[in-house]
Write an enzyme that holds these catalytic residues in place. Structure first.
Site, PDB file in Angstrom:
ATOM      1  N   LYS A 182     -13.027   4.487   8.120  1.00 46.73           N
ATOM      2  CA  LYS A 182     -13.498   5.627   7.168  1.00 46.73           C
ATOM      3  C   LYS A 182     -14.934   5.605   7.095  1.00 46.73           C
ATOM      4  O   LYS A 182     -15.567   6.933   7.032  1.00 46.73           O
ATOM      5  CB  LYS A 182     -12.771   5.260   5.927  1.00 46.73           C
ATOM      6  CG  LYS A 182     -13.187   6.697   4.989  1.00 46.73           C
ATOM      7  CD  LYS A 182     -12.455   6.463   3.499  1.00 46.73           C
ATOM      8  CE  LYS A 182     -12.539   5.434   2.544  1.00 46.73           C
ATOM      9  NZ  LYS A 182     -13.753   5.949   1.695  1.00 46.73           N
ATOM     10  N   HIS A 197       0.727  -1.003   0.001  1.00 49.74           N
ATOM     11  CA  HIS A 197       0.075  -0.070   0.048  1.00 49.74           C
ATOM     12  C   HIS A 197       0.840   1.243  -0.086  1.00 49.74           C
ATOM     13  O   HIS A 197       1.796   1.343   0.586  1.00 49.74           O
ATOM     14  CB  HIS A 197      -0.997  -0.083   1.217  1.00 49.74           C
ATOM     15  CG  HIS A 197      -2.032  -0.867   1.155  1.00 49.74           C
ATOM     16  ND1 HIS A 197      -2.783  -0.828   0.051  1.00 49.74           N
ATOM     17  CD2 HIS A 197      -2.683  -2.018   1.986  1.00 49.74           C
ATOM     18  CE1 HIS A 197      -3.835  -1.941   0.274  1.00 49.74           C
ATOM     19  NE2 HIS A 197      -3.584  -2.195   1.354  1.00 49.74           N
TER      20      HIS A 197
END
Length: 824
Positions: A492, A137
């Site tokens: 999130k 990532h």
């Protein structure tokens, strides 16, 4: 230089001072005295600002600098943090050695874990399984050039710890440090080009080559010193090269490259070790016998490898171990072994022969270490997982099918142990996972990421088990099932507290389902580096999980800068692996750790807390029409795309909703840059304010899950600095949302202090508390410069002006990431 002290932190201060002084000398050599005086003056203003001086003084000072000077100031502070981080990492290892010297049991060690289990039946330990999965990532801001330099500097610091070190050698080491720091200063920390997936593959393998190759076999030996017949408890995995979710650069070619590069590395390292073994094992048949099986295998090698036999002639004919190892070396050189098992079989023959002829001690040395290494790493080093998003099986079916076909071919070459899993992110129905079933018998792993999907996970998994093809796939794998839970997107979506609780609940329900269906379940935890993405200390996080079925089985991701921080130095790699494995071992005994299911009244309390936190978080992030504009102006979210630190785009394609499309990593990274760190705490204060404080303290003291949640909160709040964040408001058209953010931050700090019964954050962790305070005068100027650079970049009249600002802006992003030791 003073090298002996009774003050436990004195050696750390010595190292920081030494490296800082050398950096100062290098800066003078490279940039002149005037620049060093300027840098020191800015740091003094920053320290004064923390003591109550008007922050405008620091702001005015940095805004008066030209772009080139701002960039150099950023580099000076960022380089200082590289060296400080390194000194702190080295000090952790130094303290560990001191503990062992004093015969104290180190925390989070195997020794501590087995001591806690001294009075229980260790049979459940046979189920212990930990797999650490490295991912690429885009959060790794540290280049490999810097990591290699850090290893060399740490070697020197280790030598400096010797109280018998001659002064002449001390001077040599300081000269070497100056050489390394000069090279660091002249190496650009900002990449000119975005790394390719092939670069990320090499970067990931670097950690195995530099540290894990030695650390993991050492840990396995320590584990089996307590449990001699235990099955392999530790494995490694990787997504690097196989993670195609939202990354168009990943596909059949990168999957093949990942496995091929890993195989080349493994075979090369094994060749070197076999050569060293052959040099050491000059055992003569004139003095000691050898087993018939070993002699027969040598004769078979001579027949099968006729050309090589002719080339070496009768060399080592009376030294059977050396001769056998020469054939082993040749098979490794020519990649002639059909599988790692065939290689192991040859090593086993040597081991058995040595033990049968008074050579047990020899067999237990370097040969045993090599056998453990092959058991851990095989020829593939880390099992490669494939990952696609659920929609890829419709919108990008051609790439999926091509990747599956490549996987089939590669499994024939490298063995099924090298690639056996496909992960389906964005799973919201059984149909999403079923779409991933192909002809190749890969394990299909649903990944549940949103709050709604986590809540639906048990029902979806049950539906999958009832589906004949999926059920058959599970049975083919010995009734083993893997399910992944995502911390990043759930955080999130619903905020920190709600995401943590919904993941906990999902695990409980999935474990109950597995028990009812007679399935062996492994939960795969998609954790990030920061608390907002499920990060935090690994040992505590593992012990905070509810018991699985069976307990003591888990898989988790290691991402971005977390990999560098945990595994960049060989000694730290061992320490981190040991902490994770010791926690996994303890997790197999929930009756010892206190991780058994909470009482119903506790669950009701958590439900209320989660609902309140969720409502507070969603009201800001999802229900306020001005939030997206505020976020994009208040943070460098859009500018993060300029930082070429990963091959993956920052936003998922095909989604017009900004918050849905932005990946969780840049979402958290952006809030980290402006020191707000909102995703890791927002909503918690509002939730805790609704509960009885005595009850919250009781949960904190007695329930590992809640204790881990609160301590991660406390750490994040201590790293945040809303006084610094407020400076970013000059970039915002409508600053009204900062009011509720600041109020919630103040409320969360107050209630966390109340729960942990402390006057200041991290009062019980004074070393960490002091480290954060010492860092602030160096971080704050970087934030002040970043605000000015963002203003200039966004106001730039054209591409040329924007390009002039871009590189200093990127330096600010990389520098703040290094300072906080955290990106996304």
């Amino acid at each position: 230089m003073e090298r002996v002290s009774t003050d436990g932190e004195a050696p750390l201060r010595r190292d920081v001072r030494l490296l800082g002084e050398i950096l100062g000398r290098v800066i003078v050599e490279q940039e002149g005295h005037a620049f060093l005086d300027l840098e020191e003056g800015i740091r003094s203003l920053s320290r004064a600002g923390r003591a109550g001086r008007p922050p405008a003084e620091l702001r005015d000072a940095v805004e008066a600098l030209d772009l080139e000077t701002q960039g150099k100031i950023l580099r000076a502070f960022a380089t200082y943090f590289q060296l400080t981080n390194l000194a702190e990492q080295h000090h952790r290892l130094r303290r560990r050695r001191e503990y062992e010297h004093e015969e104290r049991v180190p925390r989070e060690s195997l020794e501590e874990a087995f001591a806690r289990l001294a009075d229980v039946d260790l049979a459940p330990a046979a189920e212990v399984s930990l797999e650490l999965v490295f991912t690429a990532h885009p959060t790794e801001a540290t280049r490999r050039t810097f990591l290699a330099a850090h290893v060399r500097i740490e070697d020197g610091l280790n030598e400096l710890d010797d109280p018998r070190l001659p002064r002449s050698r001390e001077a040599e080491l300081e000269a070497r440090f100056a050489e390394e720091i000069t090279a660091l200063w002249q190496t650009d920390e900002v990449r000119d080009e975005r790394p390719r997936v092939l670069d990320e593959i090499r970067h990931g393998l670097w950690f195995f080559e530099e540290s894990l190759w030695d650390a993991a076999p050492r840990l396995l030996a320590a584990y089996r010193a307590h449990l001699p017949d235990a099955p392999l408890p530790l494995r490694f995995g990787s997504w690097i090269g196989g993670d195609a979710d939202g990354n168009p650069a990943t596909g059949p070619d990168t999957v093949e490259a990942a496995l091929d590069q890993a195989r080349r590395l493994a075979l090369g390292r094994y060749r070197d070790e076999v050569r060293e073994l052959a040099s050491a094992l000059g055992i003569s048949a004139n003095l000691v016998g050898a087993s018939d099986e070993l002699l027969e295998s040598i004769a078979r090698d001579e027949r099968e490898l006729a050309d090589y036999t002719a080339a070496i002639g009768p060399q080592n004919a009376r030294e059977p171990y050396r001769r056998k190892l020469s054939f082993v070396w040749w098979r490794l050189r020519t990649d002639d072994y059909s599988s790692p098992e065939a290689f192991v079989a040859d090593l086993d023959l040597i081991d058995a022969s040595l033990r049968a002829h008074r050579g047990a001690r020899i067999a237990a040395g370097a040969l045993a270490e090599l056998r453990r290494r092959v058991e851990l790493f095989g020829f593939h080093i880390a099992k490669l997982d494939l990952r696609f998003h659920a929609r890829d099986f419709v919108s990008d079916r051609g790439r999926v099918e091509a990747t599956y076909e490549t996987a089939r071919r590669l499994r024939e070459r490298h063995g099924p142990q090298a690639l056996d899993t496909v992960i389906v992110s964005g799973t919201s129905s059984a149909a999403d996972a079923l779409a991933a079933l192909g002809d190749e018998p890969l394990s299909v792993v649903p990944l549940f990421e949103s709050i709604a999907d986590l809540r639906a996970a048990p029902a979806i998994v049950e539906e999958l088990l009832d589906e004949p093809r999926f059920g058959e796939r599970v049975r083919e794998r010995g009734d083993r099932l893997e399910v992944m839970v995502g911390y990043s997107d759930s955080g999130k979506d619903g905020g920190y507290l709600t995401a943590q609780w919904e993941i906990h609940r999902a695990q409980e329900a999935l474990a109950a389902l597995a028990a009812r269906r007679g399935i062996e379940l492994t939960i795969f935890h998609g954790r990030g580096g920061s608390a907002g993405r499920g990060g935090g200390p690994t040992h505590a996080a593992i012990l905070a999980q509810p018991p699985g079925h069976p307990p003591g089985r888990l898989k988790l991701t290691e991402q971005g800068e977390t990999i560098s921080f945990r595994y960049g130095l060989p000694g730290l790699a061992y320490r981190e692996l040991e902490g994770a494995l010791s926690a996994t071992l303890l997790a197999a005994f929930p009756q010892v750790t206190g991780a058994e299911p909470p009482e119903e009244d506790v669950r009701e309390t958590m439900e209320r807390l989660s609902a309140a936190a969720h409502a507070c978080y969603r009201a800001l992030v999802r229900e306020d029409d001005g939030f997206v504009d505020f976020f994009r102006q208040f943070t460098p979210a859009d500018e993060l795309a300029l930082l070429r630190i990963g091959s993956r785009p920052a936003r998922r394609p095909g989604n017009d909703d900004y918050l849905d499309s932005i990946r969780a990593i840049p979402w958290v990274f952006a809030w980290t840059q402006n020191r707000c760190l909102l995703p890791a705490w927002y909503g918690c204060g509002a939730a805790f304010a609704t509960a009885d404080r005595d009850e919250l303290r009781r949960l904190y003291r007695g329930w590992p899950f809640f204790r881990s949640l609160v301590e991660n909160l406390e750490m994040t709040l201590a790293k945040s600095s809303l006084g610094i964040s407020a400076a970013y408001l000059e970039l915002v058209d409508d600053p009204r949302l900062f009011g509720p953010i600041a109020e919630e931050h103040e409320r969360t700090v107050a209630v966390v202090l109340d729960i942990v019964e402390a006057r200041e954050l991290l009062d019980r962790h004074r070393v960490i508390q002091r480290a954060i305070r010492l860092r602030n005068p160096y971080v704050d100027p970087m934030n002040a410069i970043q605000v000015d650079l963002l203003r200039r970049y966004r106001a730039a009249a054209g591409d040329a002006e924007r390009e002039r600002v871009r590189r200093p802006l990127l330096r600010s992003i990389a520098g703040i990431a290094a300072a906080l030791r955290n990106t996304g």
